[in-house]
Each structure stands twice: as structure tokens, then as C-alpha cells.
Write an enzyme that holds these catalytic residues in place. Sequence first.
Site, PDB file in Angstrom:
ATOM      1  N   HIS A 193      -1.748  -5.710   1.387  1.00 17.27           N
ATOM      2  CA  HIS A 193      -2.804  -6.496   1.087  1.00 17.27           C
ATOM      3  C   HIS A 193      -2.550  -7.589   0.547  1.00 17.27           C
ATOM      4  O   HIS A 193      -1.731  -7.924  -0.216  1.00 17.27           O
ATOM      5  CB  HIS A 193      -3.733  -5.538   0.136  1.00 17.27           C
ATOM      6  N   PHE A 238     -15.659   3.304   7.253  1.00 18.88           N
ATOM      7  CA  PHE A 238     -14.277   3.715   6.809  1.00 18.88           C
ATOM      8  C   PHE A 238     -13.910   3.660   5.214  1.00 18.88           C
ATOM      9  O   PHE A 238     -12.719   4.000   4.790  1.00 18.88           O
ATOM     10  CB  PHE A 238     -13.312   2.939   7.826  1.00 18.88           C
ATOM     11  N   LYS A 255       0.940  -1.285   0.045  1.00 19.21           N
ATOM     12  CA  LYS A 255       0.148   0.083   0.044  1.00 19.21           C
ATOM     13  C   LYS A 255       0.796   1.389  -0.032  1.00 19.21           C
ATOM     14  O   LYS A 255       2.145   1.022   0.247  1.00 19.21           O
ATOM     15  CB  LYS A 255      -0.899  -0.044   1.182  1.00 19.21           C
ATOM     16  N   TYR A 292     -12.261  -2.840  -3.338  1.00 18.15           N
ATOM     17  CA  TYR A 292     -12.815  -3.080  -2.027  1.00 18.15           C
ATOM     18  C   TYR A 292     -14.200  -3.053  -1.941  1.00 18.15           C
ATOM     19  O   TYR A 292     -14.895  -2.486  -0.821  1.00 18.15           O
ATOM     20  CB  TYR A 292     -12.063  -1.976  -1.088  1.00 18.15           C
ATOM     21  N   ARG A 326       2.712  -6.939   9.177  1.00 17.37           N
ATOM     22  CA  ARG A 326       2.131  -5.929   9.756  1.00 17.37           C
ATOM     23  C   ARG A 326       2.657  -6.196  11.340  1.00 17.37           C
ATOM     24  O   ARG A 326       2.603  -5.153  11.829  1.00 17.37           O
ATOM     25  CB  ARG A 326       0.815  -6.195   9.804  1.00 17.37           C
ATOM     26  N   GLU A 329      -8.829 -10.320  -8.195  1.00 20.02           N
ATOM     27  CA  GLU A 329      -7.910  -9.213  -8.052  1.00 20.02           C
ATOM     28  C   GLU A 329      -6.936  -8.992  -8.826  1.00 20.02           C
ATOM     29  O   GLU A 329      -6.332  -7.791  -9.504  1.00 20.02           O
ATOM     30  CB  GLU A 329      -7.751  -9.362  -6.537  1.00 20.02           C
ATOM     31  N   ARG A 380      -1.543 -14.704   3.672  1.00 24.35           N
ATOM     32  CA  ARG A 380      -2.391 -14.006   4.725  1.00 24.35           C
ATOM     33  C   ARG A 380      -1.677 -14.314   6.074  1.00 24.35           C
ATOM     34  O   ARG A 380      -1.586 -13.253   7.233  1.00 24.35           O
ATOM     35  CB  ARG A 380      -3.565 -14.563   4.831  1.00 24.35           C
ATOM     36  N   ASN A 382      -1.829  -0.372   7.276  1.00 26.85           N
ATOM     37  CA  ASN A 382      -1.184  -1.355   7.459  1.00 26.85           C
ATOM     38  C   ASN A 382      -0.689  -2.113   6.475  1.00 26.85           C
ATOM     39  O   ASN A 382      -0.146  -3.271   6.356  1.00 26.85           O
ATOM     40  CB  ASN A 382      -2.339  -2.475   8.103  1.00 26.85           C
ATOM     41  N   THR A 409      -5.415  -7.972  10.565  1.00 24.71           N
ATOM     42  CA  THR A 409      -5.701  -6.770   9.910  1.00 24.71           C
ATOM     43  C   THR A 409      -5.308  -5.550  10.899  1.00 24.71           C
ATOM     44  O   THR A 409      -4.635  -4.482  10.223  1.00 24.71           O
ATOM     45  CB  THR A 409      -7.102  -6.686   9.815  1.00 24.71           C
TER      46      THR A 409
HETATM   47  P1  GDP Z   1      -7.446  -7.076   5.351  1.00 26.19           P
HETATM   48  O1  GDP Z   1      -8.116  -8.435   4.491  1.00 26.19           O
HETATM   49  O2  GDP Z   1      -6.805  -7.831   6.358  1.00 26.19           O
HETATM   50  O3  GDP Z   1      -6.670  -6.401   4.445  1.00 26.19           O
HETATM   51  O4  GDP Z   1      -8.643  -6.663   6.237  1.00 26.19           O
HETATM   52  P2  GDP Z   1     -10.196  -6.165   5.427  1.00 26.19           P
HETATM   53  O5  GDP Z   1     -10.573  -6.729   4.051  1.00 26.19           O
HETATM   54  O6  GDP Z   1     -11.137  -6.390   6.606  1.00 26.19           O
HETATM   55  O7  GDP Z   1      -9.970  -4.649   5.233  1.00 26.19           O
HETATM   56  C1  GDP Z   1      -9.493  -4.051   4.062  1.00 26.19           C
HETATM   57  C2  GDP Z   1      -8.532  -2.865   4.481  1.00 26.19           C
HETATM   58  O8  GDP Z   1      -9.403  -1.836   4.986  1.00 26.19           O
HETATM   59  C3  GDP Z   1      -7.759  -3.454   5.884  1.00 26.19           C
HETATM   60  O9  GDP Z   1      -6.449  -3.899   5.244  1.00 26.19           O
HETATM   61  C4  GDP Z   1      -7.420  -1.802   6.229  1.00 26.19           C
HETATM   62  O10 GDP Z   1      -6.381  -1.011   5.577  1.00 26.19           O
HETATM   63  C5  GDP Z   1      -8.751  -1.160   6.060  1.00 26.19           C
HETATM   64  N1  GDP Z   1      -9.588  -1.230   7.357  1.00 26.19           N
HETATM   65  C6  GDP Z   1     -10.326  -2.221   7.809  1.00 26.19           C
HETATM   66  N2  GDP Z   1     -10.877  -2.162   8.693  1.00 26.19           N
HETATM   67  C7  GDP Z   1     -10.699  -0.787   9.116  1.00 26.19           C
HETATM   68  C8  GDP Z   1     -11.073   0.111  10.146  1.00 26.19           C
HETATM   69  O11 GDP Z   1     -11.666  -0.087  10.972  1.00 26.19           O
HETATM   70  N3  GDP Z   1     -10.694   1.588  10.190  1.00 26.19           N
HETATM   71  C9  GDP Z   1      -9.981   1.863   9.011  1.00 26.19           C
HETATM   72  N4  GDP Z   1      -9.335   3.140   8.974  1.00 26.19           N
HETATM   73  N5  GDP Z   1      -9.507   1.120   8.101  1.00 26.19           N
HETATM   74  C10 GDP Z   1      -9.930  -0.139   7.915  1.00 26.19           C
HETATM   75 MG    MG Z   2      -9.428  -8.230   3.000  1.00 21.17          MG
END
Ligand code: GDP
Ligand code: MG
Length: 162
Positions: free
Chosen positions: A126, A68, A20, A60, A113, A137, A96, A123, A102
Site C-alpha cells: 500500500h 470488495f 500487506k 480504507y 506490483r 495514515e 505510488r 497486490n 493497483t
Molecule cells: P491502491 O491505492 O492502488 O492500493 O488502490 P485502491 O485505493 O483503489 O484500493 C485499495 C486496495 O483495495 C487495493 O490495493 C487492493 O488491494 C484492493 N482492491 C481494489 N480494487 C479491488 C477489487 O476490485 N477487488 C479486490 N478484491 N480488491 C480490490
Molecule cells: Mg488507495
Amino acid sequence: RTLFSLHKSQEVEQTYIMIKPDGVQRGLVGEIISRFEKKGFLLKGLKLFQCSKDLAQEHYKDLKDKPFFPKLTDYITSGPVVCMAWEGDGAVASARKLIGATNPLQAEPGTIRGDLAVQTGRNVVHGSDSPDNGKREIALWFKEGELCQWESVQTPWLTDTD
Ligand code: GDP
Ligand code: MG
């Protein structure tokens, strides 16, 4: 290579990994790529890329109703990202694990991370969450011809024959 093994290789699992904008700005590109390289996955595609808001929203789309979501798409479009396709048996789930939880404060030490980030909203990386999303993707972020068919000299030393 026999037709059979070529056919088989097309079914090998692929995952979309993306450094990212914060990872790029913080100079973590080499460090993050290195973790997947050292693990032993096969790099199929790699580019530095500035993405549009439309692409970030499509990537996304499952999160579009989250509060968010606007911040997330601002973040992903805030600078260049590094797009990668990595291949290998079990690559999606393994990547993963290498990436970690996350929320970086909950991510285990030793994960990307866990070692390199402190906030969910920054973080650094991805990784696809399923083989189907890996395909989706990679198709979204790479154009035809941007992935390479090649064989690594390491493969025979990473895999046994049966
Ligand atoms: P990942 O698969 O571990 O990347 O997590 P998710 O698919 O749930 O979310 C995608 C991305 O959205 C995360 O990697 C974070 O960058 C962002 N994100 C998820 N939850 C939050 C949150 O509560 N607040 C903010 N600001 N960003 C979030
Ligand atoms: Mg995800």
C-alpha cells in the site's frame, strides 16, 4: 541544525507505505523495503504489526461502499503487515510510481506490483495517494514516539544545497 532548517524538515512530505500480509508471507519484506531505501527516501518509522478489523476499516474507509470491502479488510487483517513512514520531497507521488498500478497485471515491469504480484486482491503493498492521506495514515498506524527524528549520512549526497 538551525531552527529554520528544523522547522523546514517538519514540512517535508511523508507517505505511509505498508507491506500487506501476502508480501510478508511471501518473504518480500526485504525486497520491498530495499526499493524505497535505494530510491533515497528517509525511513522515519518501521514496525511489524498485526492490525485489528477496526483499524483496517478506518484505513480504507473511503472504500467502505465497494463490494470488495469485506474481502479487503479480511485480507489486510489476515496476518502481520509491515508499517513504514518514508519522507522526502515528492515522496507520495514517487512512491505510488515505485509501487505501480493497483492491478498488478497492468503495473509496469520495474514497479513493485509489476514485478512481484499478479492480482489486485493480493497486490503486496500500500502507498498513500496524497500528502494529506500520508499524514492521516501515519497518524493512524503509528503512535507518538514511534517515528524517529534522525539524519541520514546519505542526505548530502542525494540533495544539492539550493
Ligand atoms: P491502491 O491505492 O492502488 O492500493 O488502490 P485502491 O485505493 O483503489 O484500493 C485499495 C486496495 O483495495 C487495493 O490495493 C487492493 O488491494 C484492493 N482492491 C481494489 N480494487 C479491488 C477489487 O476490485 N477487488 C479486490 N478484491 N480488491 C480490490
Ligand atoms: Mg488507495
